[in-house]
Scaffold this motif. Structure first.
Motif, short mmCIF file in Angstrom:
data_model
loop_
_atom_site.label_atom_id
_atom_site.label_comp_id
_atom_site.label_asym_id
_atom_site.label_seq_id
_atom_site.Cartn_x
_atom_site.Cartn_y
_atom_site.Cartn_z
N LEU A 89 49.63 19.84 -0.83
CA LEU A 89 50.97 19.31 -0.56
C LEU A 89 52.03 20.20 -1.19
N ILE A 90 51.79 20.65 -2.41
CA ILE A 90 52.75 21.54 -3.09
C ILE A 90 52.91 22.83 -2.31
N LEU A 121 56.30 24.20 -0.47
CA LEU A 121 56.86 25.51 -0.80
C LEU A 121 57.10 26.33 0.46
N VAL A 122 56.16 26.26 1.40
CA VAL A 122 56.27 27.05 2.62
C VAL A 122 57.35 26.51 3.55
N THR A 123 57.46 25.18 3.66
CA THR A 123 58.39 24.59 4.62
C THR A 123 59.77 24.32 4.03
N ALA A 125 50.45 31.92 -5.74
CA ALA A 125 50.88 31.20 -6.94
C ALA A 125 49.97 30.00 -7.22
N MET A 126 49.59 29.26 -6.17
CA MET A 126 48.70 28.12 -6.36
C MET A 126 47.32 28.58 -6.79
N TYR A 151 48.08 22.52 5.46
CA TYR A 151 47.78 23.01 4.12
C TYR A 151 47.12 21.91 3.27
N VAL A 152 47.52 20.66 3.48
CA VAL A 152 46.86 19.56 2.77
C VAL A 152 45.41 19.45 3.22
N ALA A 153 45.18 19.55 4.52
CA ALA A 153 43.82 19.47 5.05
C ALA A 153 42.96 20.60 4.52
N SER A 154 43.51 21.81 4.46
CA SER A 154 42.76 22.95 3.94
C SER A 154 42.38 22.73 2.48
#
Length: 326
Positions: free
Chosen positions: A118-119, A123-125, A137-138, A226-229
């Motif tokens: 989620l973070i 950040l991307v959107t 960064a993550m 990105y959350v699913a990944s």
């Protein structure tokens, strides 16, 4: 607006054959690799070795499904290896140190990975941070938190039922972890082909602006992907913990490269909008069979990395040539 959306849906539905065609090359490569190894070593074609290959690709297979979603929208996720380690350490600490039930620890580990995704998605959107930088960064932050949880120490020992998930072969053939990987692959394939949300992923990867004009919430799709990944990376960490019967913060180091390689070798375009789960599964099998075969041939682990790197370059080159001809 409605006509544009209908045209987009028809275009995506009509691209099924092209997706299948895109996986033909990797499938031929996999068959050729199996034929070569069957003549090179007698142990390769044994049932036991085939089951070992399936056991060995479970972690990579689950992670590669999530990476497929990310690359289909034209993104990249370099944090999956670190998120895997974070989920493992959260699960291990809550179950073995805090004394919570292991199923609750597993849920908390998956929750931690979901928060990481989620973070990255925000950040991307919301902050317009390039996906490469946000996930880089993550990758560092998640690995740091994973080390902080136990001060860099591993946690050993889980209930017997948890370890047996990766050992006990149901019907004398497949372990529960392999069944889990196959279930994830099947659900993802059905989602991409038969759900409107799956077609939205292709639309966002093909052209985000056209997708937005068609009424698709591009930002929401991106965050969800990105959350699913991240969740699937966390799930892969749980599977790895079952296989090792331990968790350590250094787990998953370099896994992001193998995961991206599997997706790219499977024919999914790095520019987004083309590819699929079927090709990714073939890419995972190629890497698994290649590593297994090189081990049977007693090839140095260092040389194995060189060979896999060459395979990645050839796969990307073939994809580039195919796209130019198309």
């Amino acid at each position: 607006m409605v006509a544009l959306e209908i045209h987009q849906q028809r275009r995506l539905s009509g691209s099924w054959l092209s997706k299948l065609k895109g996986a033909t090359g990797p499938l031929v490569g996999l068959l050729a690799l199996c034929i070569f190894l069957s003549f090179s070593t007698e142990a390769f074609l044994s049932v036991r070795n085939g089951l070992n290959i399936l056991d060995q690709i479970t972690v990579l297979g689950i992670m590669a499904v999530g990476m497929t979603f990310v690359i289909l929208i034209g993104g990249i996720d370099l944090s999956v290896g670190s998120v895997l380690a974070l989920a493992m350490m959260v699960m291990g600490w809550t179950a073995n140190v805090a004394g919570l039930p292991l199923p609750l620890g597993i849920a908390l580990g998956l929750l931690a990975s979901a928060v990481s995704g989620l973070i990255v998605g925000l950040l991307v959107t919301a902050f317009r941070v390039p996906a490469f930088i946000a996930t880089l960064a993550m990758m560092s932050a998640a690995r740091g938190v994973a080390n902080m949880i136990t001060d860099g120490q591993q946690i050993v020992g889980f209930p017997d039922w948890f370890m047996m998930l990766a050992i006990d072969r149901h019907f004398g053939v497949l372990t529960a972890t392999v069944f889990l990987m196959l279930a994830v692959v099947l659900i993802a394939w059905l989602f991409l082909h038969f759900r409107s949300e799956g077609r939205m992923i292709y639309a966002v990867g093909g052209n985000p602006e056209v997708a937005r004009l068609a009424g698709i919430n591009v930002q929401l799709v991106t965050v969800a992907v990105y959350v699913a990944s991240a969740i699937l990376a966390g799930l892969a960490g749980i599977v790895l913990a079952a296989r090792l019967d331990s968790v350590q913060p250094s787990s998953g180091f370099g896994y992001e490269l193998d995961t991206i390689a599997a997706v790219v070798i499977g024919g999914t375009s790095l520019s987004g909008g083309a590819g699929g789960i079927g090709g990714t599964l073939i890419g995972v099998l190629i890497i698994g069979v290649l590593r297994n075969g090189l081990n049977l041939l007693n090839v140095s682990p260092f040389l194995q990395q060189v060979i896999i790197g060459i395979v990645i370059v050839l796969a990307v080159g073939a994809e580039t040539i195919r796209r130019r001809r198309a």
